[in-house]
Structure formats: structure tokens, C-alpha cells
Motif scaffolding. Structure first.
Motif, mmCIF file in Angstrom:
data_model
loop_
_atom_site.group_PDB
_atom_site.id
_atom_site.type_symbol
_atom_site.label_atom_id
_atom_site.label_comp_id
_atom_site.label_asym_id
_atom_site.label_seq_id
_atom_site.Cartn_x
_atom_site.Cartn_y
_atom_site.Cartn_z
ATOM 1 N N ALA A 1 0.845 -1.199 0.000
ATOM 2 C CA ALA A 1 0.000 0.000 0.000
ATOM 3 C C ALA A 1 0.882 1.251 0.000
ATOM 4 N N GLN A 2 0.264 2.388 -0.205
ATOM 5 C CA GLN A 2 1.006 3.650 -0.238
ATOM 6 C C GLN A 2 1.689 3.946 1.091
ATOM 7 N N ASP A 3 1.108 3.469 2.179
ATOM 8 C CA ASP A 3 1.715 3.733 3.492
ATOM 9 C C ASP A 3 2.809 2.727 3.845
ATOM 10 N N GLY A 4 3.128 1.831 2.918
ATOM 11 C CA GLY A 4 4.215 0.875 3.133
ATOM 12 C C GLY A 4 3.769 -0.458 3.718
ATOM 13 N N THR A 5 2.517 -0.570 4.110
ATOM 14 C CA THR A 5 2.037 -1.843 4.633
ATOM 15 C C THR A 5 1.740 -2.786 3.474
ATOM 16 N N SER A 6 1.731 -4.059 3.773
ATOM 17 C CA SER A 6 1.405 -5.021 2.730
ATOM 18 C C SER A 6 0.227 -5.869 3.175
#
Length: 70
Positions: A51-56
């Protein structure tokens, strides 16, 4: 005064119970297979998206598709 069920009634109830048990076992087996597929999907890095926030995470569509399988 209640009467005790006869042997024929008990056999019929036993047969019905065995049928219910078979259905429940089949449903349990299907649920366990789905859970294993979901666990595999979630634990497979190539199926995850970032995701854009770095989470997967695994795309919801893939999880829903597994749940919809019969």
C-alpha cells in the motif's frame, strides 16, 4: 405417562444422526481446506501488495474469491 421408543424408532434416529454427522464432517473438511488456502495466500509474499503507506496485505478480492469457492 411417556412410552419408551421402540427399537425401530431408535434405529431411525441413529440413521438420521449419522447423516447429520456426515454432513457436519463434510462441512468441517471444506472449512479446513478453505482456511488452509487462506493461510497459504496470506503467507505467500508474491500474493501480497504494498500500500502507499508501506504496509502489505493480500487483496480483498482474492480472499473473497477463496471464501466464495464451493
Amino acid at each position: 405417562m411417556t412410552t419408551e421408543p421402540g427399537i425401530d424408532e431408535l434405529r431411525e434416529l441413529n440413521t438420521e444422526n449419522e447423516g447429520v454427522i456426515r454432513v457436519l464432517r463434510r462441512q468441517r473438511d471444506i472449512a479446513e481446506m478453505k482456511l488452509a488456502k487462506i493461510e497459504d495466500l496470506v503467507n505467500t509474499p508474491r500474493e501480497r501488495v504494498i500500500a502507499q503507506d508501506g504496509t502489505s496485505a493480500v487483496p480483498l478480492e482474492k480472499l473473497l474469491a477463496l471464501l466464495a469457492e464451493r
